[in-house]
Design an enzyme around this catalytic site. Sequence first.
Site, PDB file in Angstrom:
ATOM      1  N   ASN A 167       8.692 -36.919 -10.819  1.00  0.00           N
ATOM      2  CA  ASN A 167      10.238 -36.231 -10.840  1.00  0.00           C
ATOM      3  C   ASN A 167      10.502 -34.913 -11.464  1.00  0.00           C
ATOM      4  OD1 ASN A 167      12.591 -37.405 -10.388  1.00  0.00           O
ATOM      5  ND2 ASN A 167      13.018 -38.045 -12.178  1.00  0.00           N
TER       6      ASN A 167
ATOM      7  N   HIS B  87      13.693 -33.853 -13.202  1.00  0.00           N
ATOM      8  CA  HIS B  87      15.676 -35.320 -13.620  1.00  0.00           C
ATOM      9  C   HIS B  87      16.325 -33.668 -14.646  1.00  0.00           C
ATOM     10  CE1 HIS B  87      18.277 -38.029 -14.840  1.00  0.00           C
ATOM     11  NE2 HIS B  87      17.475 -37.718 -16.954  1.00  0.00           N
TER      12      HIS B  87
ATOM     13  N   MET C 268      16.747 -40.638  -5.102  1.00  0.00           N
ATOM     14  CA  MET C 268      17.665 -41.599  -5.753  1.00  0.00           C
ATOM     15  C   MET C 268      17.691 -43.379  -5.556  1.00  0.00           C
ATOM     16  SD  MET C 268      19.623 -39.398  -7.692  1.00  0.00           S
ATOM     17  CE  MET C 268      20.180 -37.253  -7.602  1.00  0.00           C
TER      18      MET C 268
HETATM   19  C1  GAR Z   1      18.538 -32.502  -8.641  1.00  0.00           C
HETATM   20  O1  GAR Z   1      19.841 -31.517 -10.340  1.00  0.00           O
HETATM   21  C2  GAR Z   1      17.277 -33.749  -9.495  1.00  0.00           C
HETATM   22  O2  GAR Z   1      17.435 -32.943 -10.332  1.00  0.00           O
HETATM   23  C3  GAR Z   1      18.763 -34.623  -9.983  1.00  0.00           C
HETATM   24  O3  GAR Z   1      19.786 -35.129  -8.420  1.00  0.00           O
HETATM   25  C4  GAR Z   1      19.906 -33.142  -7.854  1.00  0.00           C
HETATM   26  C5  GAR Z   1      19.322 -33.567  -6.707  1.00  0.00           C
HETATM   27  O4  GAR Z   1      19.234 -31.757  -6.110  1.00  0.00           O
HETATM   28  N1  GAR Z   1      17.322 -35.883  -9.881  1.00  0.00           N
HETATM   29  C6  GAR Z   1      18.236 -37.236 -10.437  1.00  0.00           C
HETATM   30  O5  GAR Z   1      19.536 -37.189 -11.263  1.00  0.00           O
HETATM   31  C7  GAR Z   1      17.111 -37.999 -10.291  1.00  0.00           C
HETATM   32  N2  GAR Z   1      16.963 -39.117 -11.789  1.00  0.00           N
HETATM   33  P1  GAR Z   1      18.978 -31.475  -4.791  1.00  0.00           P
HETATM   34  O6  GAR Z   1      19.170 -32.237  -3.884  1.00  0.00           O
HETATM   35  O7  GAR Z   1      20.060 -30.327  -4.568  1.00  0.00           O
HETATM   36  O8  GAR Z   1      17.235 -30.566  -5.032  1.00  0.00           O
END
Ligand code: GAR
Length: 203
Positions: free
Chosen positions: A110, A112, A93
């Site tokens: 990445n 998203h 993040m």
């Molecule tokens: C996931 O949904 C990922 O795509 C998102 O955060 C979540 C993390 O989950 N990422 C973003 O929004 C980046 N802009 P995780 O820690 O369980 O993989």
Amino acid sequence: MKKVNVAVLVSGGGTNLQALIDAQKSGIIKDGEIKVVISNNASAYALVRAKENGIKTETVIKKLCKDKLDFENRIIKILEENNISLIVLAGFMCILTENFTKKYENRIINVHPSLIPSFCGEGYYGLKVHEQALKYGVKVTGATVHYVNEIADGGKIILQKAVEILDGDTPEILQKRVMEQAEWKILPQAVQMICENLLKEEM
Ligand code: GAR
């Protein structure tokens, strides 16, 4: 057999990291190996997942660094020490600056949780993305794996997968469906694809 050294950068739960670990175990990812998991959050559950699977972990806390440059340079040092060729942002993040992205052009990807260019860019992360998709009323969303440059969610798209939005969806329900049907599939696929190409380039 030679493999590409991969680093995974995380901030939270790490379900995408888990999908990568599982894909490595099952052979979906055969040309890459996760060498280190780096977190900007000491209590990220992703770190537990890494440790449970015998993967080295490192933590770099932004507040303990002089500034953003120092934060990024500390991460770069870890990447260099581990001879990393591919960096995967899996729920990481933090937005990286040009200082970082230029050093690893076409070597950072990445995942998203939307179909870019919808619901992306600064301020769109995690559950917020799904809240906005539901608020707008789109009927289809999904996930995108893309290269990372200095523009938030602005790099070249590698893979996308669409996911239906259903009546009664909450952000949490939608997030889970997007992860299960899209993120956990296309992220490992993209990692394998890139590692395979990187190995070919070396030959
Ligand atoms: C996931 O949904 C990922 O795509 C998102 O955060 C979540 C993390 O989950 N990422 C973003 O929004 C980046 N802009 P995780 O820690 O369980 O993989």
